[in-house]
Scaffold this motif. Structure first.
Motif, mmCIF file in Angstrom:
data_model
loop_
_atom_site.group_PDB
_atom_site.id
_atom_site.type_symbol
_atom_site.label_atom_id
_atom_site.label_comp_id
_atom_site.label_asym_id
_atom_site.label_seq_id
_atom_site.Cartn_x
_atom_site.Cartn_y
_atom_site.Cartn_z
ATOM 1 N N PRO A 109 0.792 -1.232 0.000
ATOM 2 C CA PRO A 109 0.000 0.000 0.000
ATOM 3 C C PRO A 109 0.824 1.281 0.000
ATOM 4 O O PRO A 109 0.321 2.331 -0.389
ATOM 5 C CB PRO A 109 -0.817 -0.124 1.296
ATOM 6 N N ASP A 110 2.090 1.212 0.441
ATOM 7 C CA ASP A 110 2.893 2.430 0.485
ATOM 8 C C ASP A 110 3.663 2.666 -0.810
ATOM 9 O O ASP A 110 4.536 3.510 -0.881
ATOM 10 C CB ASP A 110 3.868 2.393 1.665
ATOM 11 N N GLN A 111 3.355 1.896 -1.861
ATOM 12 C CA GLN A 111 3.975 2.093 -3.157
ATOM 13 C C GLN A 111 2.893 2.217 -4.221
ATOM 14 O O GLN A 111 1.870 1.537 -4.166
ATOM 15 C CB GLN A 111 4.905 0.932 -3.518
ATOM 16 N N THR A 112 3.124 3.076 -5.186
ATOM 17 C CA THR A 112 2.152 3.251 -6.260
ATOM 18 C C THR A 112 2.866 3.660 -7.533
ATOM 19 O O THR A 112 3.925 4.291 -7.481
ATOM 20 C CB THR A 112 1.097 4.310 -5.888
ATOM 21 N N GLY A 113 2.301 3.296 -8.668
ATOM 22 C CA GLY A 113 2.883 3.683 -9.942
ATOM 23 C C GLY A 113 2.493 5.100 -10.311
ATOM 24 O O GLY A 113 1.374 5.543 -10.056
ATOM 25 N N THR A 114 3.416 5.817 -10.911
ATOM 26 C CA THR A 114 3.132 7.167 -11.381
ATOM 27 C C THR A 114 2.096 7.121 -12.495
ATOM 28 O O THR A 114 2.208 6.296 -13.404
ATOM 29 C CB THR A 114 4.423 7.820 -11.905
ATOM 30 N N PRO A 115 1.086 7.979 -12.484
ATOM 31 C CA PRO A 115 0.115 8.005 -13.582
ATOM 32 C C PRO A 115 0.794 8.318 -14.915
ATOM 33 O O PRO A 115 1.824 9.001 -14.956
ATOM 34 C CB PRO A 115 -0.854 9.120 -13.182
ATOM 35 N N ILE A 116 0.202 7.837 -15.987
ATOM 36 C CA ILE A 116 0.747 8.045 -17.326
ATOM 37 C C ILE A 116 -0.311 8.734 -18.179
ATOM 38 O O ILE A 116 -1.429 8.235 -18.317
ATOM 39 C CB ILE A 116 1.154 6.711 -17.976
ATOM 40 N N LYS A 173 8.625 -0.324 -25.800
ATOM 41 C CA LYS A 173 8.489 -0.849 -24.447
ATOM 42 C C LYS A 173 9.190 0.086 -23.472
ATOM 43 O O LYS A 173 10.309 0.543 -23.728
ATOM 44 C CB LYS A 173 9.098 -2.249 -24.346
ATOM 45 N N PHE A 174 8.522 0.360 -22.343
ATOM 46 C CA PHE A 174 9.037 1.315 -21.372
ATOM 47 C C PHE A 174 9.082 0.704 -19.979
ATOM 48 O O PHE A 174 8.357 -0.239 -19.666
ATOM 49 C CB PHE A 174 8.156 2.570 -21.336
ATOM 50 N N LYS A 175 9.933 1.306 -19.161
ATOM 51 C CA LYS A 175 10.054 0.929 -17.759
ATOM 52 C C LYS A 175 9.728 2.150 -16.907
ATOM 53 O O LYS A 175 10.295 3.227 -17.094
ATOM 54 C CB LYS A 175 11.468 0.438 -17.463
ATOM 55 N N LEU A 176 8.803 1.966 -15.984
ATOM 56 C CA LEU A 176 8.417 3.018 -15.051
ATOM 57 C C LEU A 176 8.844 2.596 -13.659
ATOM 58 O O LEU A 176 8.487 1.511 -13.195
ATOM 59 C CB LEU A 176 6.899 3.234 -15.093
ATOM 60 N N ARG A 177 9.614 3.429 -12.996
ATOM 61 C CA ARG A 177 10.085 3.094 -11.651
ATOM 62 C C ARG A 177 9.047 3.489 -10.619
ATOM 63 O O ARG A 177 8.478 4.571 -10.670
ATOM 64 C CB ARG A 177 11.425 3.772 -11.370
ATOM 65 N N ILE A 178 8.810 2.576 -9.693
ATOM 66 C CA ILE A 178 7.801 2.773 -8.656
ATOM 67 C C ILE A 178 8.521 2.942 -7.330
ATOM 68 O O ILE A 178 9.215 2.038 -6.869
ATOM 69 C CB ILE A 178 6.834 1.577 -8.590
ATOM 70 N N SER A 179 8.367 4.101 -6.741
ATOM 71 C CA SER A 179 9.064 4.411 -5.499
ATOM 72 C C SER A 179 8.086 4.468 -4.335
ATOM 73 O O SER A 179 6.884 4.680 -4.529
ATOM 74 C CB SER A 179 9.797 5.755 -5.615
ATOM 75 N N PRO A 180 8.576 4.305 -3.110
ATOM 76 C CA PRO A 180 7.701 4.422 -1.943
ATOM 77 C C PRO A 180 7.074 5.802 -1.868
ATOM 78 O O PRO A 180 7.683 6.798 -2.256
ATOM 79 C CB PRO A 180 8.655 4.188 -0.768
ATOM 80 N N LEU A 181 5.848 5.852 -1.370
ATOM 81 C CA LEU A 181 5.162 7.132 -1.201
ATOM 82 C C LEU A 181 5.842 7.977 -0.130
ATOM 83 O O LEU A 181 6.390 7.454 0.810
ATOM 84 C CB LEU A 181 3.696 6.890 -0.817
#
Length: 444
Positions: free
Chosen positions: A164-171, A436-444
């Motif tokens: 729950p403390d991690q989320t993907g950045t909107p695109i 193809k892309f990579k999106l980094r998901i960081s802690p909130l």
């Protein structure tokens, strides 16, 4: 002849393989984007002179439909952006198949009597929709916005299996099909400014609530690589005043004309509510400057918040934790301002997913071909990860998407060896683009 997949990060993962998700403090979300002009059948039949090199059987819609569906099934992109999708064919034949494949689709038909349009389809198991804007690029009373082109701007939230403390950045995913007319680059530029203003609006709404937002902008821009329209997208600035309109897209060389049509400032009327920064302006921002002792408007003063002088820490400033220990990052925060007047600019930091040359050669790629010629007019642009330098030794990658692969394009000679486009292998007069892309998901 088949197109090959190019890995740009040294890995051997296929584009159809589900993305890997790390277990450390920073995880990744991988996804693919396809942009594909599928050639509306009524446009094909209305311009038979462009397809005199083709056999009749490859021009039949039922044959082409099978090829289009097969192309999508082969690569299974997570996000699919279509141009020239004929409304009846899309709604009755394509959308049901795409729904069965797990896609949620958003469609926008062109205005007026045109019966084709754009679509954005996304895998609902991988994204959910936060917002949608269906843009009509025709505006009454505006000379440069009198055509029936449209655009779609979606804000998608990646679906991750993170804690729950991690989320993907909107695109923010945007697709459009700009005007074809090679002589009217001024219209294409005005249309593009409208699309960029809507994308910027989505990005700014995200930042207003403390969230970053990445961007994918794709479609048929009817402009050649390295011409002013293309350079505007990539560099973020274009001095347009006095440019010959044919030169903006570069599709046709009219340099022999003594008095060519030119574009002059202002590009768009102020009543449209879009400024030279490709941003919407509010009524408050367009008010006349205050009179009396207040010589500068609040908007002007706010632009100075992140100027170089404001980002310098005074030597005698007392260090108060949480108050004076936070230095603004001028690279991230500095507002977009034109270097010269009569310039349009944007701050989206976009890169092209394709280099426009076959890898390792000087042979030019093409994305479309008909009886007259082949060219590159289709693109996938994305907000790239950038290197920020803090001091002399501290370097870090900031935000953005990291491109890790793409489906290679072909040369004009390659396509003529297959009897041009469309053919038995490629069912449209455009090739699909896939990245193809990579999106980094960081802690909130």
């Amino acid at each position: 002849m088949w197109r090959v997949w190019e890995d740009l990060d040294g890995t051997q993962a296929e584009p159809s393989v589900p993305p890997t998700t790390g277990q450390g403090p920073e995880s990744v979300f991988e996804f693919t984007v396809m942009s594909y002009n599928i050639l509306a059948q009524y446009l094909l039949e209305g311009h038979p002179e462009l397809y005199i090199h083709c056999s009749d059987k490859v021009l039949v819609w039922s044959t082409r439909l099978k090829g289009i569906i097969q192309e999508i099934k082969t690569w299974r992109p997570d996000i699919l952006c279509l141009q020239e999708a004929q409304e009846i064919h899309f709604q009755k034949q394509l959308q049901p198949v795409l729904s069965d494949l797990g896609y949620t689709c958003v469609y926008k038909r062109r205005t007026g009597s045109k019966t084709d349009g754009c679509a954005v389809c996304y895998q609902h198991s991988r994204f959910f929709q936060l917002s949608v804007s269906l843009l009509e690029l025709r505006r009454e009373g505006c000379e440069l916005l009198d055509r029936d082109n449209v655009a779609i701007v979606l804000l998608l939230q990646p679906v991750t299996s993170q804690s729950p403390d991690q989320t993907g950045t909107p695109i923010c995913v945007a697709t459009t099909h700009l005007l074809f007319n090679p002589r009217r680059g001024d219209i294409k530029l005005a249309q593009l400014v409208m699309v960029l203003a809507e994308v910027d609006n989505v990005v700014r709404r995200c930042k207003a609530i403390g969230r970053e937002c990445e961007v994918v902008l794709c479609g048929d821009f009817n402009s050649f690589p390295n011409m002013p329209l293309y350079q505007f997208i990539k560099t973020g600035q274009l001095y347009y005043h006095g440019l010959p309109t044919w030169m903006i897209s570069g599709q046709e060389d009219l340099s022999h004309q003594t008095h060519p049509r030119r574009v002059y400032a202002p590009l768009l009327p102020s009543s449209l509510g879009i400024n030279d920064n490709c941003q919407y302006v509010t009524a408050k921002q367009t008010e006349s400057p205050p009179s009396g002792k207040l010589k500068y408007s609040q908007g002007f003063l706010l632009q100075l918040r992140y100027c170089p002088g404001a980002c310098e820490r005074p030597r005698d400033l007392a260090l108060i934790p949480g108050v004076t220990d936070n230095t603004p990052d001028q690279h991230e925060k500095q507002p977009c301002t034109p270097t010269f007047s009569n310039t349009v600019c944007h701050c989206l930091n976009l890169s092209s997913a394709y280099s426009h040359f076959i890898t390792g050669t000087d042979r030019q790629e093409v994305t479309t071909l008909h009886s007259n010629a082949g060219a590159t007019v289709d693109y996938i642009f994305y907000s790239a990860r950038t290197e920020r330098i803090r001091g002399q030794t501290d370097k870090r990658l900031h935000g953005g998407l990291e491109q890790i692969g793409r489906l290679a394009l072909l040369t004009e000679d390659d396509l003529w060896s297959l009897r041009g486009l469309p053919n038995e292998v490629f069912p449209s007069d455009h090739l699909s683009l896939l990245a193809k892309f990579k999106l980094r998901i960081s802690p909130l």
